[in-house]
Enzyme design. Structure first.
Site, short mmCIF file in Angstrom:
data_model
loop_
_atom_site.label_atom_id
_atom_site.label_comp_id
_atom_site.label_asym_id
_atom_site.label_seq_id
_atom_site.Cartn_x
_atom_site.Cartn_y
_atom_site.Cartn_z
N HIS A 65 0.85 -1.19 0.00
CA HIS A 65 0.00 0.00 0.00
C HIS A 65 0.88 1.24 0.00
CE1 HIS A 65 -3.88 -2.10 1.57
NE2 HIS A 65 -3.89 -1.97 0.26
N ASP A 67 1.00 4.10 1.42
CA ASP A 67 1.47 4.78 2.64
C ASP A 67 2.62 4.04 3.30
OD1 ASP A 67 -0.59 2.83 3.18
OD2 ASP A 67 -0.70 3.55 5.25
N HIS A 141 -4.62 -8.88 6.06
CA HIS A 141 -4.85 -7.54 5.53
C HIS A 141 -5.50 -7.68 4.16
CE1 HIS A 141 -4.52 -3.30 5.69
NE2 HIS A 141 -3.62 -3.16 4.74
#
Length: 307
Positions: A65, A67, A141
């Site tokens: 991801h 970030d 996740h």
């Protein structure tokens, strides 16, 4: 050994928290730094700390991801520009190699040091040498995400200098030979076995750093008996369903993992921007109700890891 939290926010940068990045300073242990995740502007955060890009030896990415990875190309390029020449190894899920290579290629960024990219395709040990072992497991996740368990190997005990001096052995090369475990014959014919002059070994430390995850068994396994567990706490306990829906954890769930795993210390990070000002302290309060030795990370805060 010391943690430096470079970014402790979730998803996007906020005024108070940058996105995910943690430096593990191993200066005394190996003269190097390991980085865990590298969100946008990580290299800018580094400017406010004692972390030196040239000393970064390894970067462990938990998942892909943005970030957690958008700061990688810039940091890799700047490390070269600032004179870094030693090898750097990046570990991460499948796709991390393509991401780095395309970003460097399109931006015509050339690194002048050996860059190795290791894609993790299965659980288990991803790195081991004489000092450390790093093990990984898949977490829960929305995309493939890993947690890391860093085990410092036991350290040889100290040379029993007073014992040697009491026997009339003078400091010198013989001390080193005994510390190396050799059998040494002195000039007077006395034979000394090195193992008789070494104190008990110092037990190595165990550090667990988890990526984004729901409450799951793999987290507990990675955190078993850890000296420090770094766990995400994106949501408060009242938002447990939302945490589940978005594949994240609450502060209370993080504390539950620490308790079940018999961890010694818990540090919370990956805090949602909804918790502004002092409201994040409610997350800390909730966690401490279950696990008292809990702290919450803020950007640029350091946490030493004692033996």
């Amino acid at each position: 050994m010391e943690f430096v939290f470079l970014g402790t926010g979730a998803g996007v940068p906020s005024k108070g928290r940058n996105v995910s990045a943690i430096a593990l300073q191993l200066l005394e242990e190996r003269g190097q730094t390991w980085l865990f995740d590298c969100g946008e502007a990580t290299q800018h955060q580094i400017l406010h700390t004692s972390v030196r890009p040239r000393r970064i030896e390894k970067i462990f990415i938990t998942h892909l991801h943005g970030d957690h990875i958008f700061g990688l190309p810039g940091l890799l390029g700047s490390r070269s520009f600032q004179g870094g020449t030693t090898k750097l190894t990046v570990y991460g899920p499948k796709g991390i190699k393509q991401f780095i290579e395309v970003a460097l290629l399109v931006s015509t960024t050339h690194v002048k040091y050996p860059l190795e990219i290791v894609e993790i395709t299965e659980e288990g040990i991803v790195f081991e040498d004489n000092e450390f072992c790093v093990e990984t497991k898949r977490l829960s996740h929305g995309i493939e995400c890993f947690g890391y368990r860093i085990v410092e190997k036991d350290i040889q005990g100290a040379l029993l200098v007073d014992k040697l001096l009491g026997m009339g052995v003078k400091p010198g090369p013989v001390f080193k030979r005994l510390k190396d475990g050799e059998v040494v014959e002195l000039e007077n014919g006395t034979v000394l076995d090195g193992k008789d002059f070494i104190g008990p070994p110092q037990k190595g430390r165990v550090i667990t750093i988890l990526g984004d995850t729901r409450y799951c068994e793999a987290s507990r396994e990675l955190a078993q008996d850890a000296d420090v567990l770094v766990h995400e706490a994106t949501f408060a306990a009242e938002d447990e369903q939302q945490a589940y829906d978005y594949f994240h954890s609450t502060s209370k769930q993080a504390a539950s993992i620490a308790l079940q795993a018999n961890a010694k210390r818990l540090i919370l990070t990956h805090i949602s921007s909804r918790y502004q000002g002092d409201t994040y302290k409610e997350l800390l309060k909730e966690a401490r109700e279950l696990f008292s030795n809990t702290e919450i990370a803020t950007d640029l805060k350091s946490f030493p890891v004692e033996r």
